[in-house]
Design a protein around this motif. Structure first.
Motif, PDB file in Angstrom:
ATOM      1  N   LEU A   1       0.857  -1.184   0.000  1.00  0.00           N
ATOM      2  CA  LEU A   1       0.000   0.000   0.000  1.00  0.00           C
ATOM      3  C   LEU A   1       0.894   1.235   0.000  1.00  0.00           C
ATOM      4  O   LEU A   1       2.012   1.209   0.521  1.00  0.00           O
ATOM      5  CB  LEU A   1      -0.887   0.018   1.237  1.00  0.00           C
ATOM      6  N   GLY A   2       0.382   2.306  -0.566  1.00  0.00           N
ATOM      7  CA  GLY A   2       1.152   3.545  -0.578  1.00  0.00           C
ATOM      8  C   GLY A   2       1.534   3.996   0.817  1.00  0.00           C
ATOM      9  O   GLY A   2       2.650   4.472   1.049  1.00  0.00           O
ATOM     10  N   SER A   3       0.615   3.830   1.772  1.00  0.00           N
ATOM     11  CA  SER A   3       0.885   4.247   3.148  1.00  0.00           C
ATOM     12  C   SER A   3       2.068   3.489   3.754  1.00  0.00           C
ATOM     13  O   SER A   3       2.781   4.024   4.596  1.00  0.00           O
ATOM     14  CB  SER A   3      -0.360   4.065   4.011  1.00  0.00           C
ATOM     15  N   GLU A   4       2.296   2.258   3.314  1.00  0.00           N
ATOM     16  CA  GLU A   4       3.436   1.479   3.798  1.00  0.00           C
ATOM     17  C   GLU A   4       4.755   2.012   3.259  1.00  0.00           C
ATOM     18  O   GLU A   4       5.812   1.702   3.794  1.00  0.00           O
ATOM     19  CB  GLU A   4       3.284   0.007   3.396  1.00  0.00           C
ATOM     20  N   ARG A   5       4.681   2.780   2.188  1.00  0.00           N
ATOM     21  CA  ARG A   5       5.882   3.340   1.560  1.00  0.00           C
ATOM     22  C   ARG A   5       6.007   4.838   1.822  1.00  0.00           C
ATOM     23  O   ARG A   5       6.768   5.527   1.171  1.00  0.00           O
ATOM     24  CB  ARG A   5       5.838   3.096   0.043  1.00  0.00           C
ATOM     25  N   GLY A   6       5.205   5.363   2.758  1.00  0.00           N
ATOM     26  CA  GLY A   6       5.263   6.779   3.085  1.00  0.00           C
ATOM     27  C   GLY A   6       4.592   7.673   2.069  1.00  0.00           C
ATOM     28  O   GLY A   6       4.866   8.867   1.994  1.00  0.00           O
TER      29      GLY A   6
ATOM     30  N   SER B   1       1.162   9.374   0.503  1.00  0.00           N
ATOM     31  CA  SER B   1      -0.213   9.715   0.888  1.00  0.00           C
ATOM     32  C   SER B   1      -0.925  10.377  -0.280  1.00  0.00           C
ATOM     33  O   SER B   1      -1.166  11.576  -0.290  1.00  0.00           O
ATOM     34  CB  SER B   1      -0.221  10.616   2.125  1.00  0.00           C
TER      35      SER B   1
ATOM     36  N   ASN C   1      -7.466   8.097  -2.108  1.00  0.00           N
ATOM     37  CA  ASN C   1      -8.186   7.478  -1.003  1.00  0.00           C
ATOM     38  C   ASN C   1      -7.552   6.136  -0.673  1.00  0.00           C
ATOM     39  O   ASN C   1      -7.586   5.685   0.464  1.00  0.00           O
ATOM     40  CB  ASN C   1      -9.657   7.278  -1.361  1.00  0.00           C
ATOM     41  N   VAL C   2      -6.982   5.500  -1.678  1.00  0.00           N
ATOM     42  CA  VAL C   2      -6.229   4.258  -1.530  1.00  0.00           C
ATOM     43  C   VAL C   2      -5.180   4.234  -2.641  1.00  0.00           C
ATOM     44  O   VAL C   2      -5.437   4.690  -3.761  1.00  0.00           O
ATOM     45  CB  VAL C   2      -7.148   3.013  -1.597  1.00  0.00           C
ATOM     46  N   SER C   3      -3.981   3.730  -2.317  1.00  0.00           N
ATOM     47  CA  SER C   3      -2.936   3.647  -3.331  1.00  0.00           C
ATOM     48  C   SER C   3      -2.087   2.406  -3.110  1.00  0.00           C
ATOM     49  O   SER C   3      -1.989   1.897  -1.997  1.00  0.00           O
ATOM     50  CB  SER C   3      -2.040   4.901  -3.296  1.00  0.00           C
TER      51      SER C   3
ATOM     52  N   ARG D   1       6.896   9.601  -7.580  1.00  0.00           N
ATOM     53  CA  ARG D   1       6.144  10.084  -6.415  1.00  0.00           C
ATOM     54  C   ARG D   1       5.587  11.490  -6.648  1.00  0.00           C
ATOM     55  O   ARG D   1       4.413  11.751  -6.405  1.00  0.00           O
ATOM     56  CB  ARG D   1       7.015  10.087  -5.175  1.00  0.00           C
TER      57      ARG D   1
ATOM     58  N   GLU E   1       1.698  12.891  -6.644  1.00  0.00           N
ATOM     59  CA  GLU E   1       1.245  13.912  -5.699  1.00  0.00           C
ATOM     60  C   GLU E   1       0.601  15.098  -6.412  1.00  0.00           C
ATOM     61  O   GLU E   1      -0.427  15.618  -5.958  1.00  0.00           O
ATOM     62  CB  GLU E   1       2.420  14.380  -4.834  1.00  0.00           C
TER      63      GLU E   1
END
Length: 107
Positions: free
Chosen positions: A48-53, A55, A58-60, A94, A98
Motif C-alpha cells: 500500500l502507498g501508506s506502507e511506503r510513506g 499519501s 483514497n487508496v494507493s 512520487r 502527488e
C-alpha cells in the motif's frame, strides 16, 4: 467508464513517465478499476502507498522494491490513476502522483 486519457512525459535526460487517468461514474467503479489493474500483477502482494510513506488518493498501491517509486496506482474520489516510469532510465514518480492527486482533490 466516463472518460480518460493516457499521456507520456519525457525530460531532457530521457527519463519517461506514463500517466493514465480514468474518471468513473462512482468511487466504487474507480476502486474496481484499481482491483482490475492489480489482478494483472504476478506479485503475491503489492505494498500500500501508506506502507511506503506515500499519501495520495483514497487508496494507493506501489510497485515492489525500494526507492525510487517507479509505479504508483491510486484512486481519488471517482478517478483511477496509474503513474509509471517506463524506458531504460528509471524515474521516481512520487511527485507526479502527488501533483495529479492534488489536482483531482481540488476539482
Amino acid at each position: 467508464m466516463d472518460q480518460g486519457y493516457i499521456d507520456i512525459f519525457r525530460n531532457e535526460t530521457g527519463q519517461t513517465v506514463l500517466v493514465a487517468v480514468t474518471h468513473y461514474h462512482s468511487h466504487d467503479d474507480a476502486r474496481e478499476a484499481l482491483v482490475g489493474h492489480l489482478m494483472k500483477s504476478t506479485c503475491p502482494r503489492l505494498p500500500l502507498g501508506s506502507e511506503r510513506g506515500l499519501s495520495v488518493g483514497n487508496v494507493s498501491v506501489t510497485g515492489v522494491g525500494s526507492d525510487p517509486l517507479l509505479n504508483i496506482a491510486f484512486v481519488r474520489d471517482h478517478t483511477f490513476v496509474w503513474v509509471r516510469s517506463i524506458g531504460d532510465r528509471p524515474y521516481h514518480v512520487r511527485r507526479f502522483a502527488e501533483i495529479i492527486d492534488a489536482s483531482i482533490a481540488e476539482s
